[in-house]
Design a protein around this motif. Structure first.
Motif, short mmCIF file in Angstrom:
data_model
loop_
_atom_site.label_atom_id
_atom_site.label_comp_id
_atom_site.label_asym_id
_atom_site.label_seq_id
_atom_site.Cartn_x
_atom_site.Cartn_y
_atom_site.Cartn_z
N LEU A 28 0.85 -1.20 0.00
CA LEU A 28 0.00 0.00 0.00
C LEU A 28 0.88 1.24 0.00
O LEU A 28 1.99 1.23 0.53
N CYS A 29 0.35 2.32 -0.57
CA CYS A 29 1.07 3.59 -0.52
C CYS A 29 0.52 4.43 0.64
O CYS A 29 -0.52 4.13 1.21
N VAL A 30 1.25 5.46 0.97
CA VAL A 30 0.89 6.32 2.09
C VAL A 30 -0.52 6.88 1.91
O VAL A 30 -1.31 6.91 2.85
N CYS A 31 -0.86 7.30 0.70
CA CYS A 31 -2.18 7.92 0.50
C CYS A 31 -3.30 6.92 0.73
O CYS A 31 -4.37 7.28 1.22
N GLU A 32 -3.09 5.66 0.39
CA GLU A 32 -4.11 4.64 0.65
C GLU A 32 -4.32 4.46 2.14
O GLU A 32 -5.46 4.35 2.61
N LEU A 33 -3.24 4.45 2.89
CA LEU A 33 -3.35 4.31 4.34
C LEU A 33 -3.96 5.55 4.97
O LEU A 33 -4.73 5.45 5.92
#
Length: 114
Positions: A28-33
């Motif tokens: 996952l990328c930061v924006c998804e989290l």
């Protein structure tokens, strides 16, 4: 891996949910989290950095995005704890996972990232 450090790293709601979501999604990328956890990007990034420093996560850069996944050097016992926790506690991170799922498939999510 020192078990005390391992469990201390998991002793925070944001870090634990992030780790379980990453274990479930593989990466996952930061924006998804940020979307999933409904917290600020700096807070998510700070917690991900702590998980990386503990040896639980690794990251890779793709353009401006940073993607996180479980560290391949995790000992089997630590990986088993993470997987078992995720499998047996889906309610704990269900709403966060649903928010990720509504973001669309990976290419669309990349466009929405960061």
């Amino acid at each position: 891996m020192d078990p005390l450090i391992f469990y201390k790293c998991l002793a925070d709601d944001t870090r634990l949910k992030s780790l379980l979501l990453i274990a479930r999604e593989k990466e996952l990328c930061v924006c998804e989290l940020t979307e999933a956890l409904q917290v600020s990007q700096p807070k998510v990034s700070r917690h991900l950095a702590q998980l990386r420093e503990c040896g639980l996560l690794e990251d890779r850069r793709e353009g401006q995005w940073i993607f996180y996944s479980l560290s391949p050097s995790l000992p089997n016992w630590a990986r088993a704890v993470i997987q078992t926790t995720a499998e047996h506690n889906p309610v704990y991170f269900h709403s966060a996972h649903q928010l990720i799922c509504t973001m669309g498939d990976r290419p669309e999510r990349k466009q929405q990232c960061c």
